[in-house]
Design a protein around this motif. Structure first.
Motif, PDB file in Angstrom:
ATOM      1  N   MET A   1     -24.895  -5.716 -22.893  1.00 48.97           N
ATOM      2  CA  MET A   1     -24.241  -5.920 -24.166  1.00 48.97           C
ATOM      3  C   MET A   1     -23.299  -7.106 -24.032  1.00 48.97           C
ATOM      4  O   MET A   1     -22.573  -7.233 -23.062  1.00 48.97           O
ATOM      5  N   THR A   2     -23.318  -7.991 -24.996  1.00 50.05           N
ATOM      6  CA  THR A   2     -22.444  -9.151 -24.963  1.00 50.05           C
ATOM      7  C   THR A   2     -21.167  -8.840 -25.717  1.00 50.05           C
ATOM      8  O   THR A   2     -21.174  -8.139 -26.729  1.00 50.05           O
ATOM      9  N   THR A   3     -20.080  -9.358 -25.205  1.00 48.69           N
ATOM     10  CA  THR A   3     -18.812  -9.165 -25.887  1.00 48.69           C
ATOM     11  C   THR A   3     -18.613 -10.312 -26.854  1.00 48.69           C
ATOM     12  O   THR A   3     -18.805 -11.473 -26.495  1.00 48.69           O
ATOM     13  N   PRO A   4     -18.265 -10.028 -28.097  1.00 50.08           N
ATOM     14  CA  PRO A   4     -18.071 -11.101 -29.061  1.00 50.08           C
ATOM     15  C   PRO A   4     -16.834 -11.912 -28.710  1.00 50.08           C
ATOM     16  O   PRO A   4     -15.803 -11.367 -28.348  1.00 50.08           O
ATOM     17  N   SER A   5     -16.965 -13.218 -28.770  1.00 53.26           N
ATOM     18  CA  SER A   5     -15.836 -14.071 -28.470  1.00 53.26           C
ATOM     19  C   SER A   5     -14.979 -14.249 -29.714  1.00 53.26           C
ATOM     20  O   SER A   5     -15.465 -14.192 -30.839  1.00 53.26           O
ATOM     21  N   ILE A   6     -13.721 -14.474 -29.486  1.00 51.03           N
ATOM     22  CA  ILE A   6     -12.794 -14.661 -30.599  1.00 51.03           C
ATOM     23  C   ILE A   6     -12.937 -16.096 -31.094  1.00 51.03           C
ATOM     24  O   ILE A   6     -12.814 -17.047 -30.334  1.00 51.03           O
ATOM     25  N   GLN A   7     -13.234 -16.244 -32.365  1.00 47.00           N
ATOM     26  CA  GLN A   7     -13.400 -17.565 -32.966  1.00 47.00           C
ATOM     27  C   GLN A   7     -12.041 -18.055 -33.444  1.00 47.00           C
ATOM     28  O   GLN A   7     -11.408 -17.425 -34.276  1.00 47.00           O
ATOM     29  N   ARG A   8     -11.619 -19.184 -32.905  1.00 48.41           N
ATOM     30  CA  ARG A   8     -10.367 -19.767 -33.357  1.00 48.41           C
ATOM     31  C   ARG A   8     -10.690 -20.850 -34.373  1.00 48.41           C
ATOM     32  O   ARG A   8     -11.570 -21.671 -34.146  1.00 48.41           O
ATOM     33  N   PRO A   9      -9.977 -20.856 -35.485  1.00 48.78           N
ATOM     34  CA  PRO A   9     -10.261 -21.874 -36.504  1.00 48.78           C
ATOM     35  C   PRO A   9      -9.881 -23.265 -35.994  1.00 48.78           C
ATOM     36  O   PRO A   9      -8.977 -23.421 -35.177  1.00 48.78           O
ATOM     37  N   GLN A  68     -24.650 -20.877 -34.869  1.00 47.62           N
ATOM     38  CA  GLN A  68     -23.456 -20.159 -34.435  1.00 47.62           C
ATOM     39  C   GLN A  68     -23.076 -19.085 -35.450  1.00 47.62           C
ATOM     40  O   GLN A  68     -22.696 -17.980 -35.080  1.00 47.62           O
ATOM     41  N   GLU A  69     -23.184 -19.407 -36.736  1.00 49.07           N
ATOM     42  CA  GLU A  69     -22.855 -18.420 -37.763  1.00 49.07           C
ATOM     43  C   GLU A  69     -23.819 -17.242 -37.738  1.00 49.07           C
ATOM     44  O   GLU A  69     -23.411 -16.104 -37.926  1.00 49.07           O
ATOM     45  N   VAL A  70     -25.116 -17.494 -37.492  1.00 49.10           N
ATOM     46  CA  VAL A  70     -26.101 -16.407 -37.408  1.00 49.10           C
ATOM     47  C   VAL A  70     -25.772 -15.507 -36.223  1.00 49.10           C
ATOM     48  O   VAL A  70     -25.807 -14.277 -36.332  1.00 49.10           O
ATOM     49  N   ALA A  71     -25.436 -16.107 -35.090  1.00 49.55           N
ATOM     50  CA  ALA A  71     -25.078 -15.311 -33.902  1.00 49.55           C
ATOM     51  C   ALA A  71     -23.824 -14.492 -34.172  1.00 49.55           C
ATOM     52  O   ALA A  71     -23.726 -13.336 -33.761  1.00 49.55           O
ATOM     53  N   GLU A  72     -22.860 -15.071 -34.892  1.00 48.71           N
ATOM     54  CA  GLU A  72     -21.624 -14.360 -35.197  1.00 48.71           C
ATOM     55  C   GLU A  72     -21.904 -13.168 -36.104  1.00 48.71           C
ATOM     56  O   GLU A  72     -21.373 -12.077 -35.894  1.00 48.71           O
ATOM     57  N   VAL A  73     -22.748 -13.344 -37.110  1.00 53.50           N
ATOM     58  CA  VAL A  73     -23.091 -12.248 -38.021  1.00 53.50           C
ATOM     59  C   VAL A  73     -23.835 -11.157 -37.264  1.00 53.50           C
ATOM     60  O   VAL A  73     -23.574  -9.966 -37.446  1.00 53.50           O
ATOM     61  N   ARG A  76     -21.423  -9.166 -35.316  1.00 56.14           N
ATOM     62  CA  ARG A  76     -20.637  -8.281 -36.180  1.00 56.14           C
ATOM     63  C   ARG A  76     -21.443  -7.043 -36.581  1.00 56.14           C
ATOM     64  O   ARG A  76     -20.914  -5.942 -36.632  1.00 56.14           O
ATOM     65  N   VAL A  77     -22.723  -7.237 -36.883  1.00 59.01           N
ATOM     66  CA  VAL A  77     -23.577  -6.105 -37.259  1.00 59.01           C
ATOM     67  C   VAL A  77     -23.719  -5.148 -36.071  1.00 59.01           C
ATOM     68  O   VAL A  77     -23.606  -3.931 -36.234  1.00 59.01           O
ATOM     69  N   ASP A  78     -23.967  -5.691 -34.876  1.00 59.16           N
ATOM     70  CA  ASP A  78     -24.077  -4.842 -33.689  1.00 59.16           C
ATOM     71  C   ASP A  78     -22.775  -4.091 -33.430  1.00 59.16           C
ATOM     72  O   ASP A  78     -22.790  -2.903 -33.105  1.00 59.16           O
ATOM     73  N   ALA A  80     -20.540  -3.244 -35.657  1.00 58.70           N
ATOM     74  CA  ALA A  80     -20.379  -2.228 -36.699  1.00 58.70           C
ATOM     75  C   ALA A  80     -21.238  -1.007 -36.393  1.00 58.70           C
ATOM     76  O   ALA A  80     -20.804   0.136 -36.599  1.00 58.70           O
ATOM     77  N   ARG A  81     -22.454  -1.221 -35.878  1.00 59.08           N
ATOM     78  CA  ARG A  81     -23.318  -0.096 -35.520  1.00 59.08           C
ATOM     79  C   ARG A  81     -22.706   0.712 -34.380  1.00 59.08           C
ATOM     80  O   ARG A  81     -22.703   1.946 -34.413  1.00 59.08           O
ATOM     81  N   ILE A  82     -22.201   0.036 -33.384  1.00 55.37           N
ATOM     82  CA  ILE A  82     -21.574   0.737 -32.252  1.00 55.37           C
ATOM     83  C   ILE A  82     -20.345   1.495 -32.720  1.00 55.37           C
ATOM     84  O   ILE A  82     -20.122   2.651 -32.328  1.00 55.37           O
ATOM     85  N   ASP A  83     -19.529   0.866 -33.569  1.00 58.51           N
ATOM     86  CA  ASP A  83     -18.344   1.551 -34.096  1.00 58.51           C
ATOM     87  C   ASP A  83     -18.729   2.796 -34.883  1.00 58.51           C
ATOM     88  O   ASP A  83     -18.081   3.837 -34.774  1.00 58.51           O
ATOM     89  N   LYS A  84     -19.794   2.712 -35.663  1.00 57.67           N
ATOM     90  CA  LYS A  84     -20.247   3.869 -36.444  1.00 57.67           C
ATOM     91  C   LYS A  84     -20.686   4.997 -35.518  1.00 57.67           C
ATOM     92  O   LYS A  84     -20.364   6.165 -35.739  1.00 57.67           O
ATOM     93  N   ILE A  85     -21.438   4.675 -34.471  1.00 56.11           N
ATOM     94  CA  ILE A  85     -21.885   5.693 -33.509  1.00 56.11           C
ATOM     95  C   ILE A  85     -20.690   6.339 -32.831  1.00 56.11           C
ATOM     96  O   ILE A  85     -20.630   7.564 -32.669  1.00 56.11           O
TER      97      ILE A  85
END
Length: 98
Positions: A1-9, A68-73, A76-78, A80-85
């Motif tokens: 599982m990959t950890t999402p990186s924090i996107q800095r503006p 990059q935006e597709v990977a970020e979305v 986020r979906v992954d 959200a699924r883990i959080d729901k479980i």
């Protein structure tokens, strides 16, 4: 599982620096093409090459941003699924009814 990186503006200073450097390089190249001791056909060829390179650079930057935006979305979906479980999992239920 990959950890999402924090996107800095992007900061305003970085954006301004990038815009200025792009503008200066474009102006320097246009001046170089104009002052080059060659005929109009050669200048036209170099100018057309410049237009192609600049448009290709913008297209490439857009493609990289879109990927990059597709990977970020997807991340986020992954997440959200883990959080729901995890929310649905009852950690206090030991498996036996008392």
């Amino acid at each position: 599982m990959t950890t999402p990186s924090i996107q800095r503006p992007t900061t305003t200073a970085f954006f301004v620096q990038a815009a200025i450097s792009f503008g200066l390089s474009l102006v320097a190249l246009v001046i170089g093409i104009i002052r080059l001791p060659v005929g109009p056909w050669e200048r036209g060829f170099l100018a057309l090459g410049l237009v192609f390179v600049v448009s290709s650079a913008f297209t490439l930057a857009k493609c990289v941003r879109d990927r990059q935006e597709v990977a970020e979305v997807t991340n986020r979906v992954d997440k959200a699924r883990i959080d729901k479980i995890l929310i649905e999992q009852d950690v206090f239920n030991s498996g036996s009814q008392a």
